[in-house]
Design an enzyme around this catalytic site. Sequence first.
Site, PDB file in Angstrom:
ATOM      1  CE  LYS A 861      17.603 -91.914 -31.240  1.00 59.45           C
ATOM      2  NZ  LYS A 861      18.667 -92.746 -30.623  1.00 59.45           N
ATOM      3  NE  ARG A 906      20.554 -87.045 -25.786  1.00 60.24           N
ATOM      4  CZ  ARG A 906      20.378 -86.713 -27.069  1.00 60.24           C
ATOM      5  NH1 ARG A 906      19.581 -87.454 -27.842  1.00 60.24           N
ATOM      6  NH2 ARG A 906      20.992 -85.671 -27.582  1.00 60.24           N
TER       7      ARG A 906
END
Length: 973
Positions: A861, A906
């Site tokens: 991210k 995740r």
Amino acid sequence: MEYYEAVAALEGLPNLRPDLGTDATASLLERLGDPHEAVPAVQVAGSNGKGSTARVLARILREAGADVGLYTSPDLNDLRDRIRVNGRRIPEREVTRFVAEKWPDAVAAAPDGAEPTFFEAFTGLALWHFARRDVDVAVLEVGIGGRYDATSVVDPVAAAVTSVSHEHTDVLGEDLPTIARDLAQVAPADAPLVTGATGDALAAIREVTDVVTVGANDGTDAETVDVRVAETATSARRPPASVVSIDGSDLDAVDGVGLDAGDEPPLDRRALDVRTRTQLIGSHQAVNAGIAATLAVQVGRETARAGLEPTVADVAAGIRNTTIPGRFEVFDDEPLVVLDGAHNPAACATVADTLDRFDYEDLHLVLGAVREKDHVGMVRSLPDADRIHLAAPAVDRAADVGALEAAIEATLGSQREVGPDAAVDATAAACASVDADAAVGALDTVERHGSVLDAVERAIAAADPGDCVLVTGSLYVVAEARDRWTRAPRVVRADVPDRARSVMRSANVPKPARERHADRFSGVTVRFHARLETARELADAMEDCGGTGVVSGLDAPDRHVEVVLSGTRARFRTLLGRLRESSPADRRLASAIATAVERERTAVDRGRTAVDGIESDRNGKERTETGDHDVDETGTNDVDETGTNAADAPPWRDGTAVMGILNVTPDSFHDGGDHHAVEAAAERGRELVAAGADVLDVGGESTRPGADPVPAAVERERVVPVIERLAELDVAISVDTRKPSVARAALGAGADVVNDVTGLADARMRAVVADAGCPVVVMHSLSAPVDPAERYPYDDVVDDVFDALRERLLLAERAGIDREDVIVDPGLGFGKRPAESFELLDRIGEFRALGTPVLVGHSHKSMFDAVEPETGPVAADAADRNDSDRLAATIAATALAAERGVDLVRVHDVAENVAAVGTAAATAASVGANADRDADGSSADRDADGSSADRDADGSSADRDADGANARPDDVP
């Protein structure tokens, strides 16, 4: 200025003014720059139902794509509940900024005799905030009446009067027509007033303005209403729900009302024709929903700025997804527990009518009220109770339980069918006419309690599974009762003074107290909300036990205040022992605190033991060329009848599990759509399993910033064939979707888990998960896909996300989803700045207080663009870095998450992150092993003199009760 000081300034204003009118509010807004002139507004007035209608309307408009400000009153637990933008409370810092920067010129500068009241100032704050956030529409619940209410300073584009009954007669008038004419003053200049009023009240409203009427489709009256509504009986499923039908086919004949056709589905001949499920139960809520839908029609026509064109789908979704705390809120079904803030005879009669739909045996009534209400009329309107528990809410206006007992006595022998609007004699006069023997016998079933929570605990304890517990009489009563389900003590890190100061500041502890106590925190620190008196008593008790206790500076007995307790485990044991010897509510609180501390210790201990078996397969599975399989003695795979792989327990129950991301989209931000084809996706899934993935998360719609939404049919075509091919693998399969139809299809194809980035915002998704009985990931996100241009203000990102997830968990449980099947995800990167995402990661352990597994989704991210592995912080153009440059930071964050006891991570790169999880587990295990031994090899659990460190000063075991028996499970370890 700090937040608690700003609140004190606002609450220091008078509640009433001697002269009625809107002049003071208009002058206040003028000094604020007339923010209301920049925001189209809708006013919702009425005796009952205005709060529900305002909330449904706001949700419909949000479903249609508008940014919506919502102003309601009163609040349940926090002043900020009154002011929301797109469902989010006004931040504390905005309230503080208003008082610190605007107060001198806007409030303090008011002429003598024209100082604003609290409600007028708060209305000014709401409109100021809505203008600052540039909302498309402001929905304003009117306070009292219509003519002189502070909200009536606006020129509304649409308005409604929901209902008319005897309420605030000292201000509005004694008879219904007079009250109705006052309420009708909210009517807009260029559109008819929408109303659910009937009879003489409706006739009086027609004298004032043109109307659009909304009513039940139940016979003769149906011919006189413009918008017909109908509600079917309540369903037996959880949560209880009704089906609402709205027919506005006659709206074309009403000037100023119309609804353009939308794309999904189109409207037939501009008719408002809606049928949907709703959790707002009762025929009165069907009328409220019909009023809200009709207002949405008007807003769509009158509000050119927003460009709103609500569709039937928007209206249905708004009604379906609206939930209202404290309005016939069902918390349990064995026994049935219902909370409703009914506070006048008409509202109590409505509760009785709605409750009559449910099958139960005995009724246990928990009742409290404020002084100025018609207690006799309320009691007459409520259903007959087998046992009544009386308690006064913790507010200055609370009615003494003796007054309620007198009201109960006054109703004995009378006809309970007396209409809610009928004149009621004074309590004392009514008491005189009651048979004394009957009164004494009935009052034997009445119990008095010291607090609302004590009354609730006693009522639930006395109820059998087939009984019903009804908590009602005031929103103040309901607010306190909700604490039983919403209070979640959490262990926080305060191991150094700076962290202790941060914890206290987030809890609004005054600065002098922060400085006095910052270096006194030690051992375990627990934080939670309580009522002011309880919070102060707990802090004092902790100090008496030798620990540290501090309380928020908010001086608000009727609202939540934060309390922070810190001390050694032994001191907590002493404190909890005292609580267990006190009231039922205190005993429950003691158990909750002990559970929070136990969860923290369990997470640490699990990290020390999760290393077992790392060097082979972490789940003890046998590897084959085609993937992982559990093989039984016959050599057959352990699968159930549907082909779904069976497992005794999910992989995240023992150590940190790795969820591998499998995107089957053409626009994935990480893999660029490399696995869009079905066979390529299936092969990639097998590779992730071979690399050590415990869960595969299959997604067919990108949630990256700026991604285009994908139709449900397209998303199903992407994910279902892939899941069908992966179902043969002995690995849990998750579907990453926010669409109920996609989730249902994926579960049918063999998926085991639903990963919903909207956090179960759609009631239909909650129903799908409840019906399947499957695990579900509930993520915190304020928009999906992420809107990169939106900046969401947080006061304390962990506190705000924690509170939001706690409310979503309540919705999940009421839908029939077991809490043990819920996995919470704080949503790193979703509407959070990099610093906020890192703070969530640092304090991830606090989410264990929710009593669910915790997932962290951080892979690749943009938050990691703020760091550079080689050189530290990077320049502002870091966003241009290649996505692959974030791998090292992703792995580091995985190790941190695993060290903090996270249940799932995740990630895209499974092998590298499996190694990171294993490294964290091995390190924790070595620490645990070393901690079990002294330098000479003896147990580290002994003191220097060789005695057990777990014993009290007198040598007795601290883990045993005074009689030597083993401590109860809810003791602090």
